[in-house]
Structure formats: structure tokens, C-alpha cells
Design a protein around this motif. Sequence first.
Motif, PDB file in Angstrom:
ATOM      1  N   LEU A 167      43.283  40.734  42.319  1.00 13.45           N
ATOM      2  CA  LEU A 167      43.898  41.915  41.698  1.00 13.45           C
ATOM      3  C   LEU A 167      44.278  42.944  42.755  1.00 13.45           C
ATOM      4  CD1 LEU A 167      41.590  42.384  38.564  1.00 13.45           C
ATOM      5  CD2 LEU A 167      43.810  41.247  38.688  1.00 13.45           C
ATOM      6  N   GLU A 168      43.422  43.105  43.731  1.00  3.92           N
ATOM      7  CA  GLU A 168      43.717  44.047  44.820  1.00  3.92           C
ATOM      8  C   GLU A 168      44.974  43.627  45.579  1.00  3.92           C
ATOM      9  OE1 GLU A 168      39.318  45.773  46.080  1.00  3.92           O
ATOM     10  OE2 GLU A 168      39.930  43.808  46.822  1.00  3.92           O
ATOM     11  N   ALA A 169      45.137  42.309  45.748  1.00  3.58           N
ATOM     12  CA  ALA A 169      46.301  41.792  46.461  1.00  3.58           C
ATOM     13  C   ALA A 169      47.553  41.780  45.595  1.00  3.58           C
ATOM     14  CB  ALA A 169      46.006  40.378  46.967  1.00  3.58           C
ATOM     15  N   GLY A 170      47.384  42.011  44.302  1.00  2.00           N
ATOM     16  CA  GLY A 170      48.522  41.947  43.389  1.00  2.00           C
ATOM     17  C   GLY A 170      49.062  40.542  43.243  1.00  2.00           C
ATOM     18  N   ASP A 171      48.192  39.558  43.443  1.00  4.84           N
ATOM     19  CA  ASP A 171      48.587  38.152  43.399  1.00  4.84           C
ATOM     20  C   ASP A 171      48.388  37.612  41.981  1.00  4.84           C
ATOM     21  OD1 ASP A 171      48.755  35.338  43.652  1.00  4.84           O
ATOM     22  OD2 ASP A 171      48.126  35.427  45.753  1.00  4.84           O
ATOM     23  N   ILE A 172      49.473  37.489  41.247  1.00  4.63           N
ATOM     24  CA  ILE A 172      49.390  37.095  39.837  1.00  4.63           C
ATOM     25  C   ILE A 172      48.825  35.685  39.671  1.00  4.63           C
ATOM     26  CG2 ILE A 172      50.747  36.672  37.749  1.00  4.63           C
ATOM     27  CD1 ILE A 172      52.698  38.822  38.793  1.00  4.63           C
ATOM     28  N   ALA A 173      49.319  34.739  40.475  1.00  6.36           N
ATOM     29  CA  ALA A 173      48.857  33.350  40.359  1.00  6.36           C
ATOM     30  C   ALA A 173      47.380  33.239  40.713  1.00  6.36           C
ATOM     31  CB  ALA A 173      49.696  32.453  41.259  1.00  6.36           C
ATOM     32  N   ALA A 174      46.969  33.921  41.785  1.00  5.47           N
ATOM     33  CA  ALA A 174      45.568  33.863  42.204  1.00  5.47           C
ATOM     34  C   ALA A 174      44.659  34.520  41.167  1.00  5.47           C
ATOM     35  CB  ALA A 174      45.397  34.539  43.560  1.00  5.47           C
ATOM     36  N   ALA A 175      45.121  35.598  40.554  1.00  2.00           N
ATOM     37  CA  ALA A 175      44.328  36.268  39.526  1.00  2.00           C
ATOM     38  C   ALA A 175      44.129  35.358  38.321  1.00  2.00           C
ATOM     39  CB  ALA A 175      45.004  37.569  39.108  1.00  2.00           C
TER      40      ALA A 175
END
Length: 224
Positions: free
Chosen positions: A198-206
Amino acid sequence: MQVGSDRARRTLAFLRHRISSGEWPINSKIPTEPELMQLIGVGKTTVREAVRSLASVGMLEPMPGIGTFVRSRMPVSSVLTDYLSEFGAADLLGYRRALELEAAQQAARHRTDEQLAAMRHALDNPATAPEQPFGRDHGKAPGQFHFLVMEASGNTLLVGLYAGVVTALRQALHSGTVVHATDAETRLSEHRVLLAALEAGDIAAAAHAMAQHIERDLVPAEQA
């Protein structure tokens, strides 16, 4: 009569603000009755009426001999909770998974720095965070961190639906039809992986982190 009505409204507003603001986190125990009387400056009857009022909408849960605990930062629809309780554990958990996956993806897009800070605080301060065992599973339903992810999605409908799901899950945990598949330490580690995404703003990783966590968090008792 008017004085009593003012006191009742003031007491209810005091309690609701502490809950909705997150000052009293999900699954945390609120101050005792005498402490609330002193904090607000009202009598026992007024405090009890306010607590009963918030318990009736699912925001608080009194546990005799233990204390009163925060269960939701917003009112929970009793109609929704009753409806969800009619379904089996697998269906309920599947519905929870769908809501949480969507919330994780939306939170990766919309989370604010303030919301991220609140999530970090929830994970770094276990004394005020969820997962507090009380001999039974009342405090082990998805707690403060999960609600913060939901709120970070920016979708108030998701938050409202999720509040009903958590109430139904707590009932399932209490009845033993749903159990935890991992320990608190593993859940905390998985929460941190999700927070990093979430901190990275990574939708796929989230989405991936949430999916993995959900699969290993709560399961039907027969699968444990």
C-alpha cells in the motif's frame, strides 16, 4: 427532563467521537463505567444508556466480567448481519475475501499519508491493536488494521458491508464454525507485507498480499 436529554446526547456524542475517530481502536476496551462517568461528568444511568445505544447498532459489545469493546467505527446494519448469519462459513469467508481484495486494490490507489500512518501505528502498537485473546475468540475477528485498509479504499459502501461481515465472522468464531489457520505473529507479518504494498501504491502487490493473507487467516473449522 431537558437536562437529562442534553446529558444523554453529550454522552453519546463523546463515545461516538472516540470510536469513529479511531482514538478507541477496533477490538480495544473502552474506559470503565466509573472512568466514563468522571470523564464526561454524568451519572451511571446516562453512561449505561449511551453504551446500550451504541451496542444496539454494533459499535460496542459489552462482555460481562471483562469490559466493553469497540467492534465497529460506524453503525452496523442488523438486517445485513442477520442475513449474513444465515450462510455457511465457506460462503461468508468467500464474501469477506471479495470485499477485502477490492479494498486492498482501491487502498493502493487512494490511501493518504495519514491513513498509512494510522496503519503503521496499529501494527506497531499491539497493546491497542486487535487480536487480544480473552479466553474466547471475541477479540480475534479482523480488527483495526483491516478496517483501516477498508477506509483507505475511499468506498464507504465497502466499509459498511465489511462491518456487517465482521460482526457475522465474530459470531462464527464464537460458535466454532470458523477458526484461525495461523497464529498472531504470522498474521502481523502478513499485515506488514500488505502495508508495504500500500505504501508503494502497488495495486497488484496489494491484491496478492491480501489474497495470501485471507487464504491463511480464517477458515471453516472442518478445514483446520
